[in-house]
Design an enzyme around this catalytic site. Structure first.
Site, PDB file in Angstrom:
ATOM      1  CB  CYS A 127     -19.542 -15.295 -10.606  1.00 22.98           C
ATOM      2  SG  CYS A 127     -20.946 -15.252  -9.495  1.00 22.98           S
ATOM      3  CD  GLU A 128     -14.482 -15.943  -5.476  1.00 23.70           C
ATOM      4  OE1 GLU A 128     -13.707 -16.875  -5.725  1.00 23.70           O
ATOM      5  OE2 GLU A 128     -14.164 -14.941  -4.820  1.00 23.70           O
ATOM      6  CG  HIS A 129     -19.133 -13.127  -5.377  1.00 21.70           C
ATOM      7  ND1 HIS A 129     -18.641 -12.186  -6.264  1.00 21.70           N
ATOM      8  CD2 HIS A 129     -18.202 -13.263  -4.417  1.00 21.70           C
ATOM      9  CE1 HIS A 129     -17.465 -11.764  -5.836  1.00 21.70           C
ATOM     10  NE2 HIS A 129     -17.175 -12.396  -4.727  1.00 21.70           N
ATOM     11  CG  HIS A 130     -24.229 -14.419  -7.352  1.00 16.94           C
ATOM     12  ND1 HIS A 130     -23.313 -13.437  -7.669  1.00 16.94           N
ATOM     13  CD2 HIS A 130     -25.081 -13.852  -6.458  1.00 16.94           C
ATOM     14  CE1 HIS A 130     -23.600 -12.329  -7.008  1.00 16.94           C
ATOM     15  NE2 HIS A 130     -24.663 -12.550  -6.263  1.00 16.94           N
ATOM     16  CD  GLN A 179     -14.186 -10.303 -16.741  1.00 12.53           C
ATOM     17  OE1 GLN A 179     -15.401 -10.504 -16.725  1.00 12.53           O
ATOM     18  NE2 GLN A 179     -13.623  -9.366 -17.485  1.00 12.53           N
ATOM     19  CG  HIS A 200     -19.888 -10.968 -14.819  1.00  7.86           C
ATOM     20  ND1 HIS A 200     -19.118 -11.529 -13.835  1.00  7.86           N
ATOM     21  CD2 HIS A 200     -19.039 -10.441 -15.726  1.00  7.86           C
ATOM     22  CE1 HIS A 200     -17.837 -11.347 -14.129  1.00  7.86           C
ATOM     23  NE2 HIS A 200     -17.761 -10.675 -15.273  1.00  7.86           N
ATOM     24  CB  CYS A 238     -24.340 -13.359 -10.936  1.00  4.86           C
ATOM     25  SG  CYS A 238     -22.858 -12.376 -11.110  1.00  4.86           S
TER      26      CYS A 238
HETATM   27 ZN   LIG Z   1     -21.793 -13.276  -9.198  1.00  2.00          ZN
END
Ligand SMILES: [Zn+2]
Length: 198
Positions: free
Chosen positions: A71-74, A112, A140, A142
């Protein structure tokens, strides 16, 4: 990158020089390069010599393709199954190429929803089929590891074009084949928004 990882380890309160961590920066670099190798992949090369002209216009479906992404956020993993279907117009693609196509987009920093769209969009662009449908089911980490909004750690995303979007029967046939409840998934919907950005 290895210097950055060393700095990060120290920042976290670790001793980057202790035995167990000494080679970690090199391992992390190799792992991240592999897990993001999709950026360097050339789609046309991946699909090379695997497009065939046929007189066949029934649904082609490849189910349960394992995917692993970040995931690009975490920068934490999300992973699960991807189901791909299309209805050929004049061309089909070698079946073994479809999981490779999934890998190209999974091995990037992703959300996703975008990964699902990119897989569908690429098949639409390269094959010009009568329709294409992609459904991804992902867990996920995260969400589940961090203990927030655990109920949203599983997400179902879909992207549908052409006959899958326009024809409810075609869509239902696909959803039945992949054993998803069509009643809760209409064309282009997103079941749960995984990985909120907090
Ligand atoms: Zn994430």
């Amino acid at each position: 990158m290895q210097d950055l990882v060393r700095k990060l380890l120290a920042e976290l309160g670790e001793d980057p020089d202790r035995e167990g961590l000494a080679r970690t920066p090199a391992r992390v670099e190799r792992a991240l390069q592999f897990l993001t190798s999709g950026y360097k992949a050339d789609i046309d090369e991946v699909l090379n010599n695997a497009l065939f002209t046929v007189d066949y216009s029934e649904m082609v479906i490849v189910k349960d393709i394992d995917f692993y992404s970040l995931c690009e956020h975490h920068l934490l993993p999300f992973f699960g199954k991807c189901h791909v279907a299309y209805i050929p117009r004049t061309q089909v693609i070698g079946l073994s190429k479809i999981p490779r196509l999934v890998d190209v987009f999974a091995r990037r920093l992703q959300i996703q929803e975008r990964m699902t769209n990119q897989i569908a969009e690429t098949i639409r662009e390269k094959l010009n089929p009568l329709g294409v449908a992609v459904v991804c089911e992902g867990t996920h980490l995260c969400m589940s590891m961090r203990g927030v909004q655990k109920q949203n750690s599983f997400a179902v995303t879909s992207a549908m074009f052409g006959s899958f979007r326009e024809n409810a029967r075609t869509r239902m046939e696909f959803l039945e084949l992949v054993k998803l409840k069509g009643s809760t998934l209409s064309a282009g919907s997103t079941e749960a928004m995984a990985c909120m950005t907090e």
